[in-house]
Structure formats: structure tokens, C-alpha cells
Motif scaffolding. Structure first.
Motif, PDB file in Angstrom:
ATOM      1  N   ILE A  56       0.833  -1.203   0.000  1.00 20.87           N
ATOM      2  CA  ILE A  56       0.000   0.000   0.000  1.00 20.87           C
ATOM      3  C   ILE A  56       0.871   1.259   0.000  1.00 20.87           C
ATOM      4  N   LEU A  57       1.947   1.250   0.793  1.00 14.54           N
ATOM      5  CA  LEU A  57       2.824   2.422   0.850  1.00 14.54           C
ATOM      6  C   LEU A  57       3.573   2.627  -0.460  1.00 14.54           C
ATOM      7  N   ALA A  58       3.689   1.571  -1.270  1.00 10.81           N
ATOM      8  CA  ALA A  58       4.345   1.713  -2.571  1.00 10.81           C
ATOM      9  C   ALA A  58       3.490   2.527  -3.535  1.00 10.81           C
ATOM     10  N   ILE A  59       2.168   2.591  -3.276  1.00  7.66           N
ATOM     11  CA  ILE A  59       1.260   3.426  -4.072  1.00  7.66           C
ATOM     12  C   ILE A  59       0.641   4.479  -3.140  1.00  7.66           C
ATOM     13  N   ARG A  60       1.524   5.240  -2.508  1.00  6.66           N
ATOM     14  CA  ARG A  60       1.105   6.177  -1.451  1.00  6.66           C
ATOM     15  C   ARG A  60       0.041   7.159  -1.939  1.00  6.66           C
ATOM     16  N   GLU A  61       0.228   7.738  -3.146  1.00  7.89           N
ATOM     17  CA  GLU A  61      -0.723   8.738  -3.625  1.00  7.89           C
ATOM     18  C   GLU A  61      -2.115   8.132  -3.812  1.00  7.89           C
ATOM     19  N   ARG A  62      -2.156   6.908  -4.370  1.00  4.93           N
ATOM     20  CA  ARG A  62      -3.449   6.252  -4.562  1.00  4.93           C
ATOM     21  C   ARG A  62      -4.091   5.906  -3.225  1.00  4.93           C
ATOM     22  N   PHE A  63      -3.279   5.495  -2.274  1.00  4.83           N
ATOM     23  CA  PHE A  63      -3.796   5.177  -0.937  1.00  4.83           C
ATOM     24  C   PHE A  63      -4.412   6.414  -0.284  1.00  4.83           C
ATOM     25  N   ILE A  64      -3.688   7.533  -0.336  1.00  2.92           N
ATOM     26  CA  ILE A  64      -4.209   8.763   0.279  1.00  2.92           C
ATOM     27  C   ILE A  64      -5.486   9.201  -0.419  1.00  2.92           C
ATOM     28  N   GLY A  65      -5.514   9.086  -1.761  1.00  8.15           N
ATOM     29  CA  GLY A  65      -6.726   9.444  -2.494  1.00  8.15           C
ATOM     30  C   GLY A  65      -7.906   8.590  -2.090  1.00  8.15           C
ATOM     31  N   ALA A  66      -7.678   7.278  -1.940  1.00  2.55           N
ATOM     32  CA  ALA A  66      -8.761   6.382  -1.545  1.00  2.55           C
ATOM     33  C   ALA A  66      -9.275   6.710  -0.155  1.00  2.55           C
ATOM     34  N   MET A  67      -8.359   7.000   0.784  1.00  2.31           N
ATOM     35  CA  MET A  67      -8.783   7.333   2.143  1.00  2.31           C
ATOM     36  C   MET A  67      -9.579   8.647   2.175  1.00  2.31           C
ATOM     37  N   PHE A 135      -8.648  -3.642   1.276  1.00  7.00           N
ATOM     38  CA  PHE A 135      -9.966  -3.796   0.639  1.00  7.00           C
ATOM     39  C   PHE A 135     -10.523  -2.435   0.224  1.00  7.00           C
ATOM     40  N   ALA A 136     -10.390  -1.436   1.096  1.00  6.56           N
ATOM     41  CA  ALA A 136     -10.907  -0.098   0.782  1.00  6.56           C
ATOM     42  C   ALA A 136     -10.173   0.523  -0.394  1.00  6.56           C
ATOM     43  N   VAL A 137      -8.850   0.336  -0.441  1.00 10.49           N
ATOM     44  CA  VAL A 137      -8.064   0.884  -1.558  1.00 10.49           C
ATOM     45  C   VAL A 137      -8.456   0.201  -2.868  1.00 10.49           C
ATOM     46  N   ALA A 138      -8.682  -1.120  -2.819  1.00 17.12           N
ATOM     47  CA  ALA A 138      -9.095  -1.839  -4.026  1.00 17.12           C
ATOM     48  C   ALA A 138     -10.486  -1.405  -4.468  1.00 17.12           C
ATOM     49  N   LEU A 139     -11.382  -1.186  -3.499  1.00 20.18           N
ATOM     50  CA  LEU A 139     -12.756  -0.796  -3.811  1.00 20.18           C
ATOM     51  C   LEU A 139     -12.819   0.587  -4.445  1.00 20.18           C
ATOM     52  N   MET A 140     -12.020   1.498  -3.893  1.00 23.08           N
ATOM     53  CA  MET A 140     -12.051   2.873  -4.401  1.00 23.08           C
ATOM     54  C   MET A 140     -10.863   3.167  -5.301  1.00 23.08           C
ATOM     55  N   GLY A 141     -10.258   2.103  -5.841  1.00 28.22           N
ATOM     56  CA  GLY A 141      -9.105   2.278  -6.710  1.00 28.22           C
ATOM     57  C   GLY A 141      -9.379   3.087  -7.960  1.00 28.22           C
ATOM     58  N   PRO A 142     -10.437   2.754  -8.728  1.00 29.39           N
ATOM     59  CA  PRO A 142     -10.697   3.511  -9.968  1.00 29.39           C
ATOM     60  C   PRO A 142     -10.879   5.020  -9.750  1.00 29.39           C
ATOM     61  N   PRO A 143     -11.774   5.447  -8.822  1.00 23.51           N
ATOM     62  CA  PRO A 143     -11.885   6.906  -8.628  1.00 23.51           C
ATOM     63  C   PRO A 143     -10.608   7.526  -8.063  1.00 23.51           C
ATOM     64  N   ALA A 144      -9.894   6.782  -7.191  1.00 20.31           N
ATOM     65  CA  ALA A 144      -8.638   7.305  -6.649  1.00 20.31           C
ATOM     66  C   ALA A 144      -7.594   7.468  -7.753  1.00 20.31           C
ATOM     67  N   LEU A 150      -5.624  13.374 -12.328  1.00 17.98           N
ATOM     68  CA  LEU A 150      -6.063  14.773 -12.401  1.00 17.98           C
ATOM     69  C   LEU A 150      -5.125  15.679 -11.627  1.00 17.98           C
ATOM     70  N   VAL A 151      -4.699  15.233 -10.443  1.00 23.10           N
ATOM     71  CA  VAL A 151      -3.773  16.023  -9.624  1.00 23.10           C
ATOM     72  C   VAL A 151      -2.431  16.176 -10.329  1.00 23.10           C
ATOM     73  N   ARG A 152      -1.975  15.108 -10.984  1.00 23.08           N
ATOM     74  CA  ARG A 152      -0.710  15.185 -11.724  1.00 23.08           C
ATOM     75  C   ARG A 152      -0.780  16.251 -12.811  1.00 23.08           C
ATOM     76  N   VAL A 153      -1.899  16.252 -13.542  1.00 30.27           N
ATOM     77  CA  VAL A 153      -2.066  17.223 -14.622  1.00 30.27           C
ATOM     78  C   VAL A 153      -2.110  18.644 -14.074  1.00 30.27           C
ATOM     79  N   MET A 154      -2.790  18.833 -12.944  1.00 25.41           N
ATOM     80  CA  MET A 154      -2.921  20.169 -12.362  1.00 25.41           C
ATOM     81  C   MET A 154      -1.602  20.686 -11.808  1.00 25.41           C
ATOM     82  N   LEU A 155      -0.749  19.788 -11.293  1.00 26.57           N
ATOM     83  CA  LEU A 155       0.522  20.211 -10.687  1.00 26.57           C
ATOM     84  C   LEU A 155       1.650  20.340 -11.699  1.00 26.57           C
TER      85      LEU A 155
END
Length: 439
Positions: A56-67, A135-144, A150-155
Motif C-alpha cells: 500500500i505504501l508503494a502506491i502512497r498517492e493512490r492510498f491517500i486518495g482512496a482514504m 480492501f478499501a483501496v481496491a474498492l475505491m481504486g478507480p476513482p482514486a 487529475l492532480v498530476r495534470v494540475m501540478l
């Protein structure tokens, strides 16, 4: 559905929402603060939960987005539902009740409480909730993932690239800082801190910084009689001694005490017939710019403990041994034959008298000081560097939070210094001060 049922239903929804909000907020804090080193060690030991945390920490940005997605969906949904129920019960004033009530509940029970618990023991909590978080990261993976892109493009127009976890500190500096923090908190003893620091410094130090200078080398004149050489070797605390002929800088070999004693035994104790020069080992010359790490490896691969250090012109600067390098890690190594002259003498008034040739690193280790050793190797060299001159006897200077006074001087060499730690107020005063009074 009557009013009583509505209240119970609303309370259940709010309770579930608070629990889920607390889970998402606490998970974000625990995983962010968890020790990567400890998780890696646990994973190597076979802990499956630590393996999940590392993935999970290897995909930190996706994890934070999901949370954040989970937290906001639950919190906003609960607030909207509570507002609708209380508005139906109390009319327009229900909006005020819902705003005040949900603000208090969310701040206390869904933010402060779970994050405080998580930050108090992040490793334990991260392991405890590893599978639900996965489980939560996998469930909300697509929107995260969509939000991450989107954040990458904006920054990007601002020159900020996420995913490049580049630290402003080197790995060694981060380890050193962590060890210093643990020492301050009592988790690491001073001796252990110094040993770890010495190990990390091996790549930054050169042999010229730890060598025995040629003015302090114990060497033997090869032109002396064999009986005199035997007596000189027996009187020396060292097992290896350079042999020179003509001038002390003209080293022709290295005499090992064991080789000399074997030859003496073979000659029946008669030293007169010994050919000492034939017993000498080949001299190993190394440049003074060699790092201690490289020289340590060279000592181990060459299976020898002794080398002479030369400058860019091939002139002998001094000698370095395996023991000199090991002492940078473990501190002074002394045996029953060593002649120990530390050169550091603590006085009754709190000051310290230090010989000018004492290395700054040794003084820092002995006194737990932090004098810089970037520009000078010895304490006398530091004073000369800061003063930009060779000071006279009786001259005093204030710098780096200490007062340095020259007690004795021999020609152009500072032989003894008096060092006094300054108070917190005086440490800020860096200008040079002159004092030609007596010691």
C-alpha cells in the motif's frame, strides 16, 4: 415511520458514519507515520500484514486518495442525512442543530480521536487494519486513480512531479538523524550513537585525517646495529615499525616484531648476525585521499594491517593501520602495551586542556561536543583556520560556542589549548576576542 423510529435510524446512520470516518482518518495517519524499515523487517520475517502495508505504501498517492474519498463520502453523506432528518423534526432550526452537532462529532470522534490514537502507535495500528485498508483501496481504486491523474495534470504546470520521492537528505543523513533522535529520547546510548555515526562517516573521511603523522611515527634507522634494532623493537608498543635509511622519509620496508623474534630464536638469541633489512616486509604506499571505507576493504582483501600514506608528490605523510580505521567506529582501542596519551584533561573549573594535535573527532567523541571537522583535522588546525593566523601564546578566541585560549606554543605549532564551553547567551557571540593574559 414515527418520530421515535426516525431518531433511532438517524442515530444509527450517524454512528456508522462516524466509525467509518474514524477508520479512514486513522488509517491515513497510521500508514503515513508507519516505519518503512520496521515493516520491511517484519515482511522479511514472514508477516503477511507487513507485506500488505508495504504494498500500500508503494502506491502512497493512490492510498491517500482512496482514504480521502472514503472519508469525504461518509462525512458528507452523514451530514446531509442528519440535516434532512433534523429539518423534518425541527423545521429550519434543524439546520443549525445538524451543523453544530455534526461538527462536534466529526471533529472529536472522526478526526482528533482516531488520528491521536494512530500517531501514538502507527506501526501497531497499521498492521491491525492492513487488510481492511487494502480492501478499501481496491474498492475505491478507480476513482482514486482518476483523481491521482487529475492532480498530476494540475501540478505539472508548476513543475511539481508526484511519485518522485526524492529526499533532500541522503540515506546516511536520514539514518544519522534518526539515531540522534533515538539517543535524545533515550532509546540509543551515546556509545552506540557514536559507533553508528563512525560507521556512516567512513566514506566521508580520508586516511590523511586519521593517520599517525610522520612527526609522531615510531620508525627505526636501518643503519643501526642489529642489537640496537632488537632493543628498539622490544621497547616499542607496536608490532610493525617502518625501517628508514638516510632520512626518516626514505622508508625501505616494514619490520614485524614476530618476524624479528623468529629470526632471533633461530639464531639462538644472538642478534649480532641478524640481517634485519632482509626480514622487512614490502612497504605498501597509499594516497592520502583514499577514503576510510575503501582502505578498510583494501586491508581486508590484502590481508595486512599497515600502510604508509603519501601525498601527491610521493612524500610520506604518515602511516595508517587497520586499528586506526576501526577506532573511528568503536573509539579508542587500548591494550596492556599501549601508551595511552589522550591529550584531553578536564579541569576542576569545567574547562578542558587539550593538546593541539588531538583530532577534532576524538575530542568530540570524548566530550560529546560537536565542533566542525570539515576544514581541519586537529583542534589546533581548527583554531588556526578560524583565526586565519597562527595565534600567539595567551591569545583567546570565541567561536562555535566555545572559548579557545592558547596556553603553549612551540615555534609555529600550537601545543596546548584551554577550551571553555560558553553559556547559551555567549554562544551567539562569534566575533574573535583577544586576551593575552596568563593561563
Amino acid at each position: 415511520m414515527d418520530t421515535h423510529t426516525d431518531l433511532w435510524f438517524a442515530a444509527s446512520i450517524v454512528l456508522i458514519s462516524l466509525v467509518l470516518s474514524a477508520f479512514f482518518a486513522g488509517a491515513e495517519t497510521a500508514f503515513t507515520a508507519a516505519s518503512r524499515a520496521r515493516m520491511h523487517a517484519l515482511e522479511q520475517g514472514g508477516d503477511s500484514r507487513a507485506s500488505i502495508v508495504n504494498r500500500i505504501l508503494a502506491i502512497r498517492e493512490r492510498f491517500i486518495g482512496a482514504m480521502l474519498i472514503g472519508y469525504n463520502i461518509v462525512a458528507i453523506g452523514a451530514s446531509a442525512f442528519t440535516t434532512s432528518v433534523l429539518t423534518a423534526l425541527f423545521g429550519k432550526s434543524g439546520v443549525i442543530y445538524a451543523t453544530v452537532g455534526m461538527s462536534v462529532l466529526v471533529i472529536v470522534f472522526a478526526e482528533v480521536l482516531p488520528k491521536t490514537l494512530a500517531i501514538s502507535n502507527p506501526d501497531k495500528i497499521a498492521l491491525l487494519i492492513a487488510r481492511p485498508v487494502a480492501f478499501a483501496v481496491a474498492l475505491m481504486g478507480p476513482p482514486a486513480l482518476a483523481i491521482e491523474q487529475l492532480v498530476r495534470v494540475m501540478l505539472k504546470p508548476f513543475g511539481v512531479t508526484i511519485g518522485e520521492h526524492q529526499s533532500i537528505l541522503t540515506a546516511a543523513e536520514e539514518i544519522r538523524g534518526q539515531v540522534a533522535l533515538l539517543h535524545r529520547e533515550g532509546g540509543v546510548e551515546r556509545a552506540e550513537r557514536d559507533m553508528l555515526g563512525g560507521l556512516l562517516d567512513l566514506s566521508n573521511l580520508t586516511v590523511s585525517e586519521v593517520m599517525v603523522h610522520r612527526t609522531k611515527m615510531r620508525a627505526i634507522d636501518a643503519d643501526m646495529s642489529s642489537e640496537e634494532i632488537v632493543r628498539a623493537v622490544l621497547a616499542s608498543p607496536y608490532t610493525r615499525m617502518p625501517l628508514w635509511r638516510g632520512t626518516p622519509e626514505n622508508i625501505i620496508g616494514v619490520l614485524h616484531a614476530k618476524d624479528l623474534l623468529r629470526a632471533l630464536d633461530a639464531a639462538g638469541g644472538d642478534a649480532s648476525g641478524l640481517k634485519v633489512e632482509a626480514l622487512a616486509l614490502e612497504t605498501w604506499f597509499i594516497p592520502g585521499t583514499t577514503s576510510l571505507r575503501a582502505q578498510l576493504k583494501a586491508f581486508l582483501s590484502k590481508k595486512t594491517h599497515f600502510a604508509l600514506v603519501v601525498d601527491e608528490y610521493g612524500e610520506v605523510m604518515g602511516l595508517v593501520t587497520l586499528e586506526d580505521i576501526l577506532e573511528e567506529i568503536v573509539g579508542d582501542i587500548a591494550d596492556e602495551h599501549d601508551v595511552t596519551v589522550s591529550g584531553v584533561r578536564i579541569q576542576g573549573d569545567g574547562s578542558v586542556n587539550v593538546d593541539g594535535g588531538v583530532p577534532i573527532r576524538d575530542l568530540n567523541r570524548a566530550m560529546d561536543w560537536h565542533l566542525p571537522d570539515d576544514e581541519a583535522t586537529t583542534i589546533a588546525g581548527l583554531v588556526i583556520h578560524e583565526a586565519r593566523t597562527i595565534p600567539d601564546q595567551g591569545t583567546a578566541f570565541n567561536f562555535h560556542g566555545f572559548r579557545f585560549k592558547v596556553l603553549r606554543k612551540a615555534k609555529n605549532r600550537i601545543t596546548v589549548l584551554k577550551i571553555v564551553p560558553l553559556s547559551g547567551v555567549a554562544q551567539a557571540a562569534m566575533p574573535v576576542a583577544e586576551d593575552r593574559g596568563t593561563a
